[in-house]
Design a protein around this motif. Structure first.
Motif, mmCIF file in Angstrom:
data_model
loop_
_atom_site.group_PDB
_atom_site.id
_atom_site.type_symbol
_atom_site.label_atom_id
_atom_site.label_comp_id
_atom_site.label_asym_id
_atom_site.label_seq_id
_atom_site.Cartn_x
_atom_site.Cartn_y
_atom_site.Cartn_z
ATOM 1 N N UNK A 102 61.780 79.150 35.508
ATOM 2 C CA UNK A 102 61.537 79.418 34.093
ATOM 3 C C UNK A 102 60.411 78.528 33.552
ATOM 4 N N UNK A 103 60.463 77.251 33.905
ATOM 5 C CA UNK A 103 59.452 76.311 33.404
ATOM 6 C C UNK A 103 58.056 76.730 33.877
ATOM 7 N N UNK A 104 57.972 77.130 35.135
ATOM 8 C CA UNK A 104 56.669 77.514 35.680
ATOM 9 C C UNK A 104 56.179 78.812 35.027
ATOM 10 N N UNK A 105 57.122 79.728 34.818
ATOM 11 C CA UNK A 105 56.738 81.011 34.206
ATOM 12 C C UNK A 105 56.205 80.804 32.792
ATOM 13 N N UNK A 106 56.675 79.729 32.128
ATOM 14 C CA UNK A 106 56.264 79.480 30.746
ATOM 15 C C UNK A 106 54.972 78.692 30.617
ATOM 16 N N UNK A 107 54.356 78.314 31.746
ATOM 17 C CA UNK A 107 53.156 77.467 31.689
ATOM 18 C C UNK A 107 51.951 78.209 31.123
ATOM 19 N N UNK A 108 51.277 77.593 30.153
ATOM 20 C CA UNK A 108 49.981 78.093 29.700
ATOM 21 C C UNK A 108 48.886 77.178 30.235
ATOM 22 N N UNK A 109 47.623 77.582 30.054
ATOM 23 C CA UNK A 109 46.507 76.750 30.534
ATOM 24 C C UNK A 109 46.593 75.362 29.903
ATOM 25 N N UNK A 110 46.475 74.322 30.716
ATOM 26 C CA UNK A 110 46.504 72.948 30.216
ATOM 27 C C UNK A 110 47.898 72.393 29.997
ATOM 28 N N UNK A 130 61.048 72.934 60.672
ATOM 29 C CA UNK A 130 61.259 74.251 60.067
ATOM 30 C C UNK A 130 61.901 74.111 58.689
ATOM 31 N N UNK A 131 62.819 73.160 58.553
ATOM 32 C CA UNK A 131 63.465 72.959 57.248
ATOM 33 C C UNK A 131 62.464 72.443 56.209
ATOM 34 N N UNK A 132 61.600 71.546 56.651
ATOM 35 C CA UNK A 132 60.579 71.047 55.714
ATOM 36 C C UNK A 132 59.619 72.168 55.327
ATOM 37 N N UNK A 133 59.246 72.969 56.318
ATOM 38 C CA UNK A 133 58.330 74.084 56.021
ATOM 39 C C UNK A 133 58.955 75.076 55.049
ATOM 40 N N UNK A 134 60.253 75.303 55.232
ATOM 41 C CA UNK A 134 60.948 76.250 54.362
ATOM 42 C C UNK A 134 60.927 75.732 52.912
ATOM 43 N N UNK A 135 61.222 74.434 52.747
ATOM 44 C CA UNK A 135 61.233 73.861 51.397
ATOM 45 C C UNK A 135 59.814 73.847 50.808
ATOM 46 N N UNK A 136 58.846 73.508 51.657
ATOM 47 C CA UNK A 136 57.446 73.512 51.191
ATOM 48 C C UNK A 136 57.059 74.911 50.727
ATOM 49 N N UNK A 137 57.549 75.924 51.421
ATOM 50 C CA UNK A 137 57.254 77.305 51.039
ATOM 51 C C UNK A 137 57.801 77.629 49.655
ATOM 52 N N UNK A 138 58.988 77.091 49.366
ATOM 53 C CA UNK A 138 59.596 77.360 48.056
ATOM 54 C C UNK A 138 58.839 76.639 46.944
ATOM 55 N N UNK A 139 58.294 75.471 47.243
ATOM 56 C CA UNK A 139 57.457 74.783 46.252
ATOM 57 C C UNK A 139 56.115 75.494 46.131
ATOM 58 N N UNK A 140 55.575 75.868 47.283
ATOM 59 C CA UNK A 140 54.218 76.413 47.340
ATOM 60 C C UNK A 140 54.095 77.750 46.631
ATOM 61 N N UNK A 141 55.186 78.517 46.573
ATOM 62 C CA UNK A 141 55.087 79.857 45.964
ATOM 63 C C UNK A 141 54.771 79.776 44.471
ATOM 64 N N UNK A 142 54.975 78.588 43.868
ATOM 65 C CA UNK A 142 54.672 78.441 42.445
ATOM 66 C C UNK A 142 53.167 78.328 42.162
ATOM 67 N N UNK A 143 52.386 77.962 43.183
ATOM 68 C CA UNK A 143 51.050 77.440 42.863
ATOM 69 C C UNK A 143 49.922 78.105 43.637
ATOM 70 N N UNK A 144 48.698 77.956 43.085
ATOM 71 C CA UNK A 144 47.484 78.433 43.753
ATOM 72 C C UNK A 144 46.836 77.320 44.568
ATOM 73 N N UNK A 145 47.137 76.066 44.212
ATOM 74 C CA UNK A 145 46.490 74.944 44.898
ATOM 75 C C UNK A 145 47.409 73.726 44.834
#
Ligand code: ADP
Ligand code: MG
Length: 406
Positions: A102-110, A130-145
């Motif tokens: 929810x917090x990420x969905x509500x983000x505006x520029x800046x 594999x467990x670390x990669x899985x968790x990183x994937x869940x974090x990574x899906x929020x972002x472009x960089x």
């Protein structure tokens, strides 16, 4: 020094950027007692918000056991971060769950959100790739960089430091850049005399770095809890002070190596010995080779270097051109045992301007601030104790290599 910097990420306006900070600040009853690491994260976050990025800040706090634990919540950090950034920081009460979504969905520029403690999730520090990669994937899906700016954790191969950096376009932030500029001066071209001051309590951690530092330094000053393993290695009894008997041989080896290399290891000649661990303990100063000969006998606890030692350490620091200090000289949190640490801090502040003095280590940094020294009294206060030590040792740090460090 070369690695991918913020510029390599291109125009970030409207892009969502995940930023790994080290906001692992000391807390007492829910109050932040040293906000140094939060302040240190501000330049990168400001650079990102100014460029119009949508910023998701991630960090760990303390060592929770891979599950939520209210006493390690980052909530107080969100408030302080907002004050320092001069904007409101939305806090998500989980790291990759509904609240974070929810917090990420509500983000505006800046805008800036801070997600709850990474270490509430077992994947963050899992030994299983594999467990670390899985968790990183869940974090990574929020972002472009991804921007890595948690200097205190770059020596850790953890999901939010390493795997997520592999997953997304990634770069080092301004704090990591600033830290490395100073640390490179210490490794590449330290002006001599070069003195390293070691103390603190993580005895076995720090004994290992001594071997790596010996060929590089002129003088090593040893205080803090680790000193008792040295005194015991020389055949002295140390009462009930901190002692790691399994390191005695290693210490004897370092003492011999130092002699061969012509490096002076300066050990305390006097110690403040206490009847018990507490601010209300009785205490006396005694010679370092007769700790058990006080009224407290074998139950005496060495909790600080004595005044003669403190003066000697200050003299060596005053004559140095480069000083790296990691680890308090005593239990500085208790007023009667703070004098040794204070003496080293003020000697280091005194050489500022004519020599490079670097403070490394969370507790050492907290100590100098608790004593009232402003940060600019020192050449540099590092936000990473373990990371800076491993860097000085010449170790490969996974969190830097993944950013193209060479
Ligand atoms: P840093 O965070 O600066 O790297 P450490 O975490 O290694 O430092 O050690 C800090 C802790 O060491 C402090 O909490 C301090 O009380 C403790 N300490 C220092 N000297 C002693 C001693 N003689 N006996 C027990 N603890 C000590
Ligand atoms: Mg510490």
């Amino acid at each position: 020094m070369s690695f991918r910097t913020l510029e390599s990420l291109g125009d970030l306006r409207g892009k969502t950027v995940l930023v790994r900070c080290d906001l692992n600040v000391p807390l007492k009853d829910g109050t932040i007692t040293d906000d140094g690491r939060i302040r240190a994260s501000v330049p990168t976050l400001t650079a990102l918000t100014t460029s119009g990025a949508r910023v998701i800040v991630i960090s760990h706090l303390g060592r929770p056991d891979g599950a939520p634990d209210a006493k390690y919540s980052l909530a107080p950090v969100a408030t302080r971060l907002g004050e320092l950034l001069g904007t409101s920081v939305v806090f998500a009460s989980d790291t990759v769950g509904q609240s974070a979504d929810d917090a990420v969905a509500g983000l505006g520029d800046g805008d800036v959100v801070l997600l709850e403690n990474l270490r509430f999730n077992p994947g963050e520090t899992s030994k299983d790739d594999a467990e670390r990669r899985e968790f990183a994937g869940r974090l990574g899906r929020y972002a472009d960089a991804f921007v890595s700016d948690g200097f205190g954790v770059v020596h850790r191969k953890q999901a939010s430091v390493y795997e997520v950096a592999e997953l997304l376009p990634s770069a080092a932030g301004l704090l990591i850049q600033a830290e490395l500029e100073v640390l490179e001066r210490l490794t590449r071209t330290p002006e001599q005399p070069y003195t390293v001051v070691l103390g603190g309590s993580k005895v076995s951690d720090k004994l290992a770095v001594i071997g790596a530092l010996l060929p590089k330094v002129n003088t090593l000053l040893v205080g803090g809890g680790m000193v008792f393993t040295f005194l015991a290695a020389l055949g002295h009894t140390v009462g009930s002070s901190l002692l790691e008997t399994d390191q005695l041989d290693a210490v004897r080896g370092y003492l011999a190596q130092a002699e061969e290399l012509g490096v002076e290891i300066v050990l305390p000649t006097d110690i403040v010995v206490a009847s018990k661990f507490g601010a209300d303990a009785d205490f006396v100063t005694t010679a370092a080779d007769s700790i058990e000969e006080t009224a407290f006998g074998a139950s005496g606890l060495g909790l600080d270097i004595g005044p003669e030692t403190a003066a000697r350490f200050a003299e060596v620091i005053a004559a140095s051109k480069t000083v790296f200090w990691n680890g308090p000289m005593g239990v500085f949190e208790l007023e009667p045992f703070a004098a040794g640490t204070k003496a080293v801090a003020s000697a280091l502040a005194d050489i500022n301007g004519t020599a490079l003095g670097v403070v490394g280590g969370g507790d050492s940094a907290a100590a100098v601030r608790a004593f009232g020294f402003a940060d600019d009294r020192f050449g540099h206060i590092s936000t990473g104790g373990g990371a800076s030590l491993e860097f000085l040792e010449g170790k490969h740090l996974p969190g830097l290599e993944v950013l193209g460090w060479q």
